[in-house]
Scaffold this motif. Structure first.
Motif, PDB file in Angstrom:
ATOM      1  N   GLY A  37       0.800  -1.220   0.000  1.00  0.00           N
ATOM      2  CA  GLY A  37       0.000   0.000   0.000  1.00  0.00           C
ATOM      3  C   GLY A  37       0.834   1.272   0.000  1.00  0.00           C
ATOM      4  N   HIS A  38       2.142   1.149  -0.225  1.00  0.00           N
ATOM      5  CA  HIS A  38       3.036   2.303  -0.188  1.00  0.00           C
ATOM      6  C   HIS A  38       3.283   2.818  -1.606  1.00  0.00           C
ATOM      7  CE1 HIS A  38       3.621   1.265   3.943  1.00  0.00           C
ATOM      8  NE2 HIS A  38       4.052   0.069   3.607  1.00  0.00           N
ATOM      9  N   LYS A  39       3.094   4.119  -1.791  1.00  0.00           N
ATOM     10  CA  LYS A  39       3.267   4.730  -3.104  1.00  0.00           C
ATOM     11  C   LYS A  39       4.702   5.199  -3.285  1.00  0.00           C
ATOM     12  CE  LYS A  39       1.634   8.342  -6.124  1.00  0.00           C
ATOM     13  NZ  LYS A  39       0.794   9.497  -6.305  1.00  0.00           N
ATOM     14  N   PHE A  40       5.250   4.892  -4.442  1.00  0.00           N
ATOM     15  CA  PHE A  40       6.602   5.317  -4.803  1.00  0.00           C
ATOM     16  C   PHE A  40       6.545   6.133  -6.085  1.00  0.00           C
ATOM     17  CE2 PHE A  40       7.146   1.602  -2.212  1.00  0.00           C
ATOM     18  CZ  PHE A  40       8.240   1.915  -1.413  1.00  0.00           C
ATOM     19  N   ARG A  41       7.468   7.069  -6.192  1.00  0.00           N
ATOM     20  CA  ARG A  41       7.644   7.846  -7.416  1.00  0.00           C
ATOM     21  C   ARG A  41       9.003   7.492  -7.982  1.00  0.00           C
ATOM     22  NH1 ARG A  41       6.181  13.350  -4.215  1.00  0.00           N
ATOM     23  NH2 ARG A  41       4.046  12.769  -3.698  1.00  0.00           N
ATOM     24  N   LYS A  42       9.114   7.498  -9.299  1.00  0.00           N
ATOM     25  CA  LYS A  42      10.425   7.237  -9.911  1.00  0.00           C
ATOM     26  C   LYS A  42      10.985   8.537 -10.450  1.00  0.00           C
ATOM     27  CE  LYS A  42       8.770   5.999 -14.483  1.00  0.00           C
ATOM     28  NZ  LYS A  42       8.784   5.093 -15.589  1.00  0.00           N
ATOM     29  N   GLN A  43      12.316   8.663 -10.406  1.00  0.00           N
ATOM     30  CA  GLN A  43      13.017   9.831 -10.920  1.00  0.00           C
ATOM     31  C   GLN A  43      12.306  11.114 -10.467  1.00  0.00           C
ATOM     32  OE1 GLN A  43      15.947   9.350 -12.125  1.00  0.00           O
ATOM     33  NE2 GLN A  43      15.727   7.151 -12.220  1.00  0.00           N
ATOM     34  N   HIS A  44      12.240  11.278  -9.158  1.00  0.00           N
ATOM     35  CA  HIS A  44      11.514  12.386  -8.534  1.00  0.00           C
ATOM     36  C   HIS A  44      12.440  13.571  -8.279  1.00  0.00           C
ATOM     37  CE1 HIS A  44       8.530  14.361  -6.054  1.00  0.00           C
ATOM     38  NE2 HIS A  44       9.440  14.518  -5.123  1.00  0.00           N
ATOM     39  N   PRO A  45      12.094  14.770  -8.792  1.00  0.00           N
ATOM     40  CA  PRO A  45      12.938  15.939  -8.552  1.00  0.00           C
ATOM     41  C   PRO A  45      12.826  16.427  -7.106  1.00  0.00           C
ATOM     42  CG  PRO A  45      10.998  16.560  -9.836  1.00  0.00           C
ATOM     43  CD  PRO A  45      10.948  15.072  -9.650  1.00  0.00           C
ATOM     44  N   ALA A  46      13.979  16.734  -6.516  1.00  0.00           N
ATOM     45  CA  ALA A  46      14.047  17.306  -5.166  1.00  0.00           C
ATOM     46  C   ALA A  46      15.150  18.346  -5.200  1.00  0.00           C
ATOM     47  CB  ALA A  46      14.325  16.233  -4.131  1.00  0.00           C
ATOM     48  N   GLY A  47      14.777  19.612  -5.292  1.00  0.00           N
ATOM     49  CA  GLY A  47      15.776  20.658  -5.440  1.00  0.00           C
ATOM     50  C   GLY A  47      16.566  20.422  -6.708  1.00  0.00           C
ATOM     51  N   PRO A  48      17.889  20.522  -6.624  1.00  0.00           N
ATOM     52  CA  PRO A  48      18.708  20.319  -7.817  1.00  0.00           C
ATOM     53  C   PRO A  48      18.963  18.840  -8.129  1.00  0.00           C
ATOM     54  CG  PRO A  48      20.107  20.877  -5.972  1.00  0.00           C
ATOM     55  CD  PRO A  48      18.682  20.972  -5.479  1.00  0.00           C
ATOM     56  N   PHE A  49      18.414  17.950  -7.319  1.00  0.00           N
ATOM     57  CA  PHE A  49      18.692  16.516  -7.449  1.00  0.00           C
ATOM     58  C   PHE A  49      17.487  15.763  -8.005  1.00  0.00           C
ATOM     59  CE2 PHE A  49      21.090  18.127  -3.768  1.00  0.00           C
ATOM     60  CZ  PHE A  49      22.370  17.961  -4.264  1.00  0.00           C
ATOM     61  N   ILE A  50      17.777  14.589  -8.571  1.00  0.00           N
ATOM     62  CA  ILE A  50      16.743  13.670  -9.030  1.00  0.00           C
ATOM     63  C   ILE A  50      16.913  12.389  -8.219  1.00  0.00           C
ATOM     64  CG2 ILE A  50      15.697  12.481 -10.990  1.00  0.00           C
ATOM     65  CD1 ILE A  50      15.854  15.559 -11.316  1.00  0.00           C
ATOM     66  N   LEU A  51      15.860  12.002  -7.507  1.00  0.00           N
ATOM     67  CA  LEU A  51      15.894  10.799  -6.686  1.00  0.00           C
ATOM     68  C   LEU A  51      15.447   9.612  -7.536  1.00  0.00           C
ATOM     69  CD1 LEU A  51      14.081  12.324  -3.574  1.00  0.00           C
ATOM     70  CD2 LEU A  51      16.513  12.439  -4.173  1.00  0.00           C
ATOM     71  N   ASP A  52      16.193   8.516  -7.500  1.00  0.00           N
ATOM     72  CA  ASP A  52      15.805   7.341  -8.293  1.00  0.00           C
ATOM     73  C   ASP A  52      14.365   6.949  -7.957  1.00  0.00           C
ATOM     74  OD1 ASP A  52      18.301   7.280  -9.477  1.00  0.00           O
ATOM     75  OD2 ASP A  52      19.049   5.628  -8.233  1.00  0.00           O
ATOM     76  N   PHE A  53      14.081   6.788  -6.666  1.00  0.00           N
ATOM     77  CA  PHE A  53      12.735   6.476  -6.196  1.00  0.00           C
ATOM     78  C   PHE A  53      12.492   7.261  -4.921  1.00  0.00           C
ATOM     79  CE2 PHE A  53      14.336   2.690  -8.375  1.00  0.00           C
ATOM     80  CZ  PHE A  53      13.413   2.595  -9.397  1.00  0.00           C
ATOM     81  N   PHE A  54      11.235   7.578  -4.658  1.00  0.00           N
ATOM     82  CA  PHE A  54      10.905   8.377  -3.484  1.00  0.00           C
ATOM     83  C   PHE A  54       9.575   7.930  -2.915  1.00  0.00           C
ATOM     84  CE2 PHE A  54       9.142  12.475  -1.727  1.00  0.00           C
ATOM     85  CZ  PHE A  54       9.990  12.534  -0.633  1.00  0.00           C
ATOM     86  N   CYS A  55       9.558   7.691  -1.603  1.00  0.00           N
ATOM     87  CA  CYS A  55       8.330   7.414  -0.874  1.00  0.00           C
ATOM     88  C   CYS A  55       8.084   8.632   0.018  1.00  0.00           C
ATOM     89  CB  CYS A  55       8.450   6.137  -0.041  1.00  0.00           C
ATOM     90  SG  CYS A  55       6.934   5.760   0.879  1.00  0.00           S
ATOM     91  N   ALA A  56       7.161   9.492  -0.411  1.00  0.00           N
ATOM     92  CA  ALA A  56       6.924  10.752   0.296  1.00  0.00           C
ATOM     93  C   ALA A  56       6.406  10.527   1.711  1.00  0.00           C
ATOM     94  CB  ALA A  56       5.941  11.613  -0.501  1.00  0.00           C
ATOM     95  N   ARG A  57       5.514   9.575   1.882  1.00  0.00           N
ATOM     96  CA  ARG A  57       4.915   9.328   3.198  1.00  0.00           C
ATOM     97  C   ARG A  57       5.981   8.966   4.231  1.00  0.00           C
ATOM     98  NH1 ARG A  57       0.497   8.659   6.109  1.00  0.00           N
ATOM     99  NH2 ARG A  57       0.039   6.733   7.170  1.00  0.00           N
ATOM    100  N   ALA A  58       7.035   8.268   3.801  1.00  0.00           N
ATOM    101  CA  ALA A  58       8.106   7.851   4.706  1.00  0.00           C
ATOM    102  C   ALA A  58       9.322   8.786   4.638  1.00  0.00           C
ATOM    103  CB  ALA A  58       8.534   6.423   4.389  1.00  0.00           C
ATOM    104  N   ASN A  59       9.242   9.853   3.839  1.00  0.00           N
ATOM    105  CA  ASN A  59      10.387  10.764   3.657  1.00  0.00           C
ATOM    106  C   ASN A  59      11.655   9.971   3.336  1.00  0.00           C
ATOM    107  OD1 ASN A  59       8.713  12.861   4.242  1.00  0.00           O
ATOM    108  ND2 ASN A  59       9.679  13.427   6.159  1.00  0.00           N
ATOM    109  N   LEU A  60      11.545   9.080   2.360  1.00  0.00           N
ATOM    110  CA  LEU A  60      12.648   8.186   2.042  1.00  0.00           C
ATOM    111  C   LEU A  60      12.980   8.214   0.556  1.00  0.00           C
ATOM    112  CD1 LEU A  60      14.586   6.002   3.203  1.00  0.00           C
ATOM    113  CD2 LEU A  60      12.866   4.308   2.518  1.00  0.00           C
TER     114      LEU A  60
END
Length: 143
Positions: A37-60
């Protein structure tokens, strides 16, 4: 507070979403199904960086690191990046690409366990309980 997303980062993230590495692609095939039930995003922009994957609910942020991450100035760059993200309360979980290639399911299971541990630590309800909650429209008699 979430980091800003400069337009250059957004544009680069869109491009990278179409050009996943083999380990990223393999892991995305599992994470895109919202395991546990956990949502992930791929290649998520965060400031000047791109995160391979990101789980916003877990700040991970989940980073799939190939051999290049061990070469030259990359370890220092990764440490600075992780510190920048930590300033926004986003922790980074680094996963060796070779582990993803060897056993993608095991890596995904480990990621889900990390997410669930973090949610417990944060005092957030498990995803299964959130989805079963009654929506306000059902309470008001609306459909």
């Amino acid at each position: 507070m979430r980091p800003n997303k400069p337009s250059a980062s957004i544009k680069r993230a869109k491009k990278l979403r179409r050009e996943l590495t083999k380990p990223e692609f393999m892991l995305w095939q599992i994470l895109r199904q919202s395991p546990g039930g956990h949502k992930f995003r791929k290649q998520h922009p965060a400031g000047p960086f791109i995160l391979d994957f990101f789980c916003a609910r877990a700040n991970l942020a989940i980073e799939v690191d190939g051999m290049a991450h061990d070469m030259g100035g990359n370890p220092e760059r990764d440490a600075k990046r992780d510190a920048w993200l930590a300033a926004y309360r986003i922790d980074t979980l680094r996963v060796p690409a070779v582990d993803v290639l060897r056993d993608t399911t095991e890596v995904a299971t480990s990621i889900i366990a990390t997410v669930e541990d973090r949610l417990t630590e944060f005092g957030k309800a498990p995803a299964s309980l959130r989805h079963d909650a009654t929506s306000p429209s059902q309470v008001d008699g609306e459909e």
